[in-house]
Design a protein around this motif. Structure first.
Motif, PDB file in Angstrom:
ATOM      1  N   LEU A  58       0.831  -1.200   0.000  1.00  0.00           N
ATOM      2  CA  LEU A  58       0.000   0.000   0.000  1.00  0.00           C
ATOM      3  C   LEU A  58       0.867   1.251   0.000  1.00  0.00           C
ATOM      4  CD1 LEU A  58      -2.764  -0.971   2.606  1.00  0.00           C
ATOM      5  CD2 LEU A  58      -3.010  -0.808   0.130  1.00  0.00           C
ATOM      6  N   VAL A  80      -3.465 -10.965  -4.619  1.00  0.00           N
ATOM      7  CA  VAL A  80      -4.311 -11.100  -3.430  1.00  0.00           C
ATOM      8  C   VAL A  80      -3.734 -12.121  -2.454  1.00  0.00           C
ATOM      9  CG1 VAL A  80      -6.710 -10.986  -2.673  1.00  0.00           C
ATOM     10  CG2 VAL A  80      -6.199 -10.770  -5.078  1.00  0.00           C
ATOM     11  N   PHE A  86      -7.525  -3.912   9.607  1.00  0.00           N
ATOM     12  CA  PHE A  86      -7.090  -2.572   9.971  1.00  0.00           C
ATOM     13  C   PHE A  86      -7.408  -2.261  11.423  1.00  0.00           C
ATOM     14  CE2 PHE A  86      -7.979  -2.593   5.456  1.00  0.00           C
ATOM     15  CZ  PHE A  86      -6.866  -1.974   4.930  1.00  0.00           C
ATOM     16  N   PHE A  92     -18.287  -1.798   5.418  1.00  0.00           N
ATOM     17  CA  PHE A  92     -19.158  -0.957   4.606  1.00  0.00           C
ATOM     18  C   PHE A  92     -20.508  -0.869   5.315  1.00  0.00           C
ATOM     19  CE2 PHE A  92     -16.850  -2.029   0.372  1.00  0.00           C
ATOM     20  CZ  PHE A  92     -15.727  -1.384   0.861  1.00  0.00           C
ATOM     21  N   TRP A  94     -23.338   0.059   4.458  1.00  0.00           N
ATOM     22  CA  TRP A  94     -24.539  -0.256   3.690  1.00  0.00           C
ATOM     23  C   TRP A  94     -24.684  -1.750   3.430  1.00  0.00           C
ATOM     24  CZ3 TRP A  94     -20.562   2.852   2.020  1.00  0.00           C
ATOM     25  CH2 TRP A  94     -19.657   2.277   1.132  1.00  0.00           C
ATOM     26  N   TYR A 139     -26.836  -4.730  10.382  1.00  0.00           N
ATOM     27  CA  TYR A 139     -25.935  -3.776   9.744  1.00  0.00           C
ATOM     28  C   TYR A 139     -24.815  -3.453  10.727  1.00  0.00           C
ATOM     29  CZ  TYR A 139     -29.144  -2.845   5.900  1.00  0.00           C
ATOM     30  OH  TYR A 139     -29.912  -2.960   4.782  1.00  0.00           O
TER      31      TYR A 139
ATOM     32  N   GLN B 158      -9.502   4.001   4.341  1.00  0.00           N
ATOM     33  CA  GLN B 158      -9.425   2.587   4.687  1.00  0.00           C
ATOM     34  C   GLN B 158     -10.246   1.723   3.747  1.00  0.00           C
ATOM     35  OE1 GLN B 158     -10.018   1.888   8.904  1.00  0.00           O
ATOM     36  NE2 GLN B 158      -7.800   1.789   9.034  1.00  0.00           N
ATOM     37  N   ALA B 159     -11.403   2.255   3.314  1.00  0.00           N
ATOM     38  CA  ALA B 159     -12.206   1.497   2.359  1.00  0.00           C
ATOM     39  C   ALA B 159     -11.420   1.299   1.064  1.00  0.00           C
ATOM     40  CB  ALA B 159     -13.527   2.210   2.092  1.00  0.00           C
ATOM     41  N   GLU B 161      -8.138   1.362   0.797  1.00  0.00           N
ATOM     42  CA  GLU B 161      -7.033   0.443   1.068  1.00  0.00           C
ATOM     43  C   GLU B 161      -7.508  -0.996   1.099  1.00  0.00           C
ATOM     44  OE1 GLU B 161      -3.651   3.044   3.352  1.00  0.00           O
ATOM     45  OE2 GLU B 161      -4.922   1.780   4.581  1.00  0.00           O
ATOM     46  N   LEU B 162      -8.673  -1.201   1.676  1.00  0.00           N
ATOM     47  CA  LEU B 162      -9.223  -2.560   1.698  1.00  0.00           C
ATOM     48  C   LEU B 162      -9.427  -3.078   0.276  1.00  0.00           C
ATOM     49  CD1 LEU B 162     -10.632  -4.945   3.226  1.00  0.00           C
ATOM     50  CD2 LEU B 162     -12.756  -3.755   2.720  1.00  0.00           C
ATOM     51  N   MET B 163     -10.032  -2.238  -0.570  1.00  0.00           N
ATOM     52  CA  MET B 163     -10.275  -2.646  -1.954  1.00  0.00           C
ATOM     53  C   MET B 163      -8.950  -2.877  -2.676  1.00  0.00           C
ATOM     54  SD  MET B 163     -13.466  -2.967  -2.260  1.00  0.00           S
ATOM     55  CE  MET B 163     -14.177  -2.828  -3.889  1.00  0.00           C
ATOM     56  N   LEU B 166      -7.612  -6.120  -1.930  1.00  0.00           N
ATOM     57  CA  LEU B 166      -8.339  -7.133  -2.691  1.00  0.00           C
ATOM     58  C   LEU B 166      -8.058  -7.002  -4.180  1.00  0.00           C
ATOM     59  CD1 LEU B 166     -11.731  -6.922  -0.805  1.00  0.00           C
ATOM     60  CD2 LEU B 166     -10.017  -8.726  -0.637  1.00  0.00           C
ATOM     61  N   SER B 172     -14.576  -1.470 -10.003  1.00  0.00           N
ATOM     62  CA  SER B 172     -15.160  -2.157  -8.855  1.00  0.00           C
ATOM     63  C   SER B 172     -15.229  -1.215  -7.650  1.00  0.00           C
ATOM     64  CB  SER B 172     -14.320  -3.387  -8.551  1.00  0.00           C
ATOM     65  OG  SER B 172     -14.792  -4.051  -7.432  1.00  0.00           O
ATOM     66  N   ARG B 176     -18.720  -0.417  -5.947  1.00  0.00           N
ATOM     67  CA  ARG B 176     -18.940  -1.004  -4.633  1.00  0.00           C
ATOM     68  C   ARG B 176     -18.687  -0.044  -3.486  1.00  0.00           C
ATOM     69  NH1 ARG B 176     -19.638  -6.403  -5.222  1.00  0.00           N
ATOM     70  NH2 ARG B 176     -18.948  -7.232  -7.222  1.00  0.00           N
ATOM     71  N   VAL B 177     -17.901   1.005  -3.722  1.00  0.00           N
ATOM     72  CA  VAL B 177     -17.601   1.931  -2.634  1.00  0.00           C
ATOM     73  C   VAL B 177     -18.099   3.340  -2.926  1.00  0.00           C
ATOM     74  CG1 VAL B 177     -15.847   2.754  -1.050  1.00  0.00           C
ATOM     75  CG2 VAL B 177     -15.505   0.594  -2.230  1.00  0.00           C
ATOM     76  N   PRO B 180     -22.243   3.660  -3.396  1.00  0.00           N
ATOM     77  CA  PRO B 180     -23.018   3.560  -2.157  1.00  0.00           C
ATOM     78  C   PRO B 180     -22.692   4.654  -1.144  1.00  0.00           C
ATOM     79  CG  PRO B 180     -21.901   1.479  -2.627  1.00  0.00           C
ATOM     80  CD  PRO B 180     -21.471   2.439  -3.664  1.00  0.00           C
ATOM     81  N   SER B 181     -21.406   5.030  -1.024  1.00  0.00           N
ATOM     82  CA  SER B 181     -21.137   6.050  -0.012  1.00  0.00           C
ATOM     83  C   SER B 181     -21.590   7.430  -0.465  1.00  0.00           C
ATOM     84  CB  SER B 181     -19.673   6.043   0.445  1.00  0.00           C
ATOM     85  OG  SER B 181     -18.811   5.952  -0.640  1.00  0.00           O
ATOM     86  N   ARG B 256     -31.207   2.173   3.591  1.00  0.00           N
ATOM     87  CA  ARG B 256     -31.836   1.401   4.654  1.00  0.00           C
ATOM     88  C   ARG B 256     -30.937   1.173   5.855  1.00  0.00           C
ATOM     89  NH1 ARG B 256     -36.083  -1.983   3.786  1.00  0.00           N
ATOM     90  NH2 ARG B 256     -37.438  -1.145   2.188  1.00  0.00           N
ATOM     91  N   TRP B 257     -29.638   1.426   5.679  1.00  0.00           N
ATOM     92  CA  TRP B 257     -28.746   1.147   6.783  1.00  0.00           C
ATOM     93  C   TRP B 257     -28.809   2.261   7.835  1.00  0.00           C
ATOM     94  CZ3 TRP B 257     -27.231   2.735   1.948  1.00  0.00           C
ATOM     95  CH2 TRP B 257     -26.382   3.838   1.848  1.00  0.00           C
ATOM     96  N   PRO B 258     -28.431   1.960   9.094  1.00  0.00           N
ATOM     97  CA  PRO B 258     -28.570   2.938  10.166  1.00  0.00           C
ATOM     98  C   PRO B 258     -27.738   4.193   9.894  1.00  0.00           C
ATOM     99  CG  PRO B 258     -27.789   0.816  11.018  1.00  0.00           C
ATOM    100  CD  PRO B 258     -27.902   0.672   9.551  1.00  0.00           C
TER     101      PRO B 258
END
Ligand SMILES: Nc1ncnc2c1ncn2[C@@H]1O[C@H](COP(=O)(O)OP(=O)(O)O)[C@@H](O)[C@H]1O
Ligand SMILES: [Mg+2]
Lengths: 269, 264
Positions: A58, A80, A86, A92, A94, A139, B158-159, B161-163, B166, B172, B176-177, B180-181, B256-258
């Motif tokens: 990274l 991968v 972390f 996520f 959602w 969630y 971080q999102a 970095e996670l992707m 992967l 993608s 995926r990020v 939605p955000s 729909r998420w909190p």
């Protein structure tokens, strides 16, 4: 360097530019063999997170090189080979809990050996392993921080990465959950033969989990000591009450405290 | 079980709106009293009951013959303006250079007074649907652009970095990020745009139309028919509120998420 999962860190240094130009790491040498469990301890700011991010590709180090089973960190990342947990869960919001654990499988798509209904089964099993059975449809915003971190662990394990990098993953958990997850982690990694690089600020946790503990000292982040941990695996929590365990804990703690004293002495006017 | 919960939530909603409704009714009563007590000329200041009578007699035909067109213009403009704004936001987020070049012009576009542009468009396009749709689109563009851009940028490092761990493709990460955000922000922008779009359509109708609520209001003003003007105002704001709430309902379906919705 054909052993799959081994990591060689060779003279790695990291300098962040900025007004003062922080040297986060300096001359880090570390050989990690495949399947080994190595923990990193050290005061905050000594470059532990930076080292994990360099190993995973990274972040590009400013000096030295890292070899991951014959590949550069970036190649390994593209293949991968890494699972990363972390400091914050980074779920996520959602996606429901199950969706978060299934995410890697969805992203990896065709490259993923576990997919289809199988992968949902694996995800459920992992959630059971980390004690989250029954929370699949919650969630992240509806569960506690500790539970979120466990989801993040299940997510990292979901695609069977060769190398697990974990950055203070259990810092936010209560002691009992932490003990249980430590045991589960050892168990899972043992079965999968994963190589683990695990950052923690708990010396006890570092010793309990590790084949080797690496103690880092700050400014610039460098290796103060590498300690072998003699107890064979699988381990029981009770080893923590043995005198040798206490002695090793004391020794490493002494190393860190001395660092602190030197540091505070240097900060005196 | 879920039935009682549903009933309770409906009761809660009613309770929540009760104070607003009370303020509204109190305002109407005060207005009615003021008109009657001070004996002001009713052709200047029609009382709520006068307006109510007007709405009873004319409301249906106003809604069918005129409000319908205003809303068609508003909704088409809303779709066009919001769609263009979302597209621009996606472009901006992926090409910082284009953002630097074009965003100042988006601000200029935003500061252009639409009452001045509307007659121009009417000259170009005549008494057609086009100028109304364009004005409604123009007024929707900016709030949606700003909110969507902000939303697409709201992803955590971080999102990403996670992707990256992967080995996810840009595409993608986008689906995926980023998408939605961004949704909470997008909907915040769409809600603002939905109520503005009705205003845009009405302003455009002022400058040249042969139907629509704006046309009715401007014609009524030439005749000093204040009752009809008020009836038009009441109808159009009711329509604006309805449109706003339709978007709000879509928002509740999508988020729909909190803690997803920004304005709660
Ligand atoms: N992106 C960055 N830019 C500038 N400085 C950074 C960056 N990341 C970390 N640092 C600095 O590098 C040092 C080590 O940080 P870090 O690796 O997060 O330490 P640790 O995880 O051990 O607490 C700190 O002094 C921190 O301020
Ligand atoms: Mg850290």
């Amino acid at each position: 360097m054909t052993n799959s999962g081994g990591i060689t860190i060779d003279g790695v240094g990291m300098q962040f530019d900025g007004r003062q130009g922080v040297t986060a790491l300096d001359g880090i040498d570390l050989d990690i063999s495949a399947g080994e469990f190595v923990t990193l301890v050290g005061p905050s700011g000594c470059g532990k997170s930076t080292l994990l991010r360099i190993v995973s590709g990274l972040l590009e180090p400013t000096s030295g090189r890292v070899d991951v089973s014959g590949k550069t960190p970036n190649q390994a990342r593209r293949d991968v080979d890494f699972g990363f947990v972390f400091q914050e869960p980074a779920l996520f919001p959602w996606l429901r809990v199950l969706g978060n654990v299934l995410l890697p499988g969805r992203v990896l798509g065709r490259r993923n050996p576990n997919k289809g209904p199988e992968s949902a089964e694996i995800a459920r099993e992992l959630l059971r392993d980390v004690g989250l059975e029954g929370f699949e449809n919650h969630y992240p915003g509806q569960i506690s921080g500790g539970m979120q971190q466990r989801v993040a662990l299940a997510r990292a394990l979901s695609y069977g990465p060769k190398i697990l990098l974990m950055d203070e993953p259990f810092g936010a958990l209560d002691e009992f959950t932490r003990d249980r997850l430590n045991l589960q982690l050892l168990d899972v990694c043992n079965k999968a033969g994963s190589t683990v690089l695990f950052v923690t600020h708990s010396i006890q946790e570092a010793i309990f989990l590790a084949d080797r503990v690496v103690v880092l000292s700050p400014r610039p982040g460098s290796i103060a000591r590498i300690a072998d941990v003699p107890w064979p695996k699988p381990r029981a929590l009770e080893i923590r009450y043995e005198p040798e365990f206490a002695a090793l804990t004391g020794e490493l703690r002494g190393l860190l405290t001395v660092e602190d004293e030197v540091e505070s002495a240097m900060n005196q006017p | 079980m879920s039935d009682t919960r549903e009933r309770r939530s409906i009761a809660n909603a009613l309770l929540r709106f009760l104070p607003s409704a009370a303020v509204f009714v109190a305002g109407l009563v005060a207005w009615e009293l003021w008109v009657n007590v001070r004996d002001v000329p009713s052709y200047l200041y029609p009382s709520p009951s006068d307006i109510g009578g007007e709405l009873r007699d004319e409301g249906l035909s106003l809604a069918v013959d005129d409000l319908r067109w205003t809303m068609i213009e508003a909704v088409l403009g809303f779709l066009l303006g919001s769609g263009a704004a979302m597209f621009a936001a996606v472009v901006f987020v992926h090409a910082k250079f284009l953002e630097r070049v074009l965003f100042p012009w988006a601000i200029v576009l935003q500061t252009v007074p639409i009452v001045a542009v509307a007659p121009l468009l009417t000259i170009w396009f005549g008494f057609t649907l086009t100028p109304k749709v364009l004005i409604a689109a123009l007024i929707c563009f900016f709030p949606v652009l700003v909110n969507t851009t902000k939303g697409l940028r709201s992803i955590s490092t971080q999102a990403v970095e996670l992707m990256s761990i992967l080995s996810a493709s840009k595409w993608s990460i986008f689906w995926r990020v980023r998408i939605p955000s961004s949704l909470p922000y997008v909907f915040a922008g769409l809600k603002v745009a939905s109520s503005l779009s009705v205003i845009g359509a009405i302003v455009a109708e002022f400058t040249g139309a042969d139907r629509g609520i704006g046309f009715v209001i401007i014609q009524a003003s030439y005749r000093l028919d204040t009752r009809l003007m008020f009836a038009g105002i009441a109808l159009s704001s009711a329509a604006g509120v309805l449109f706003f709430n339709v978007i709000g309902a879509l928002e509740r379906l999508a988020l729909r998420w909190p803690d997803a919705r920004l304005d709660r």
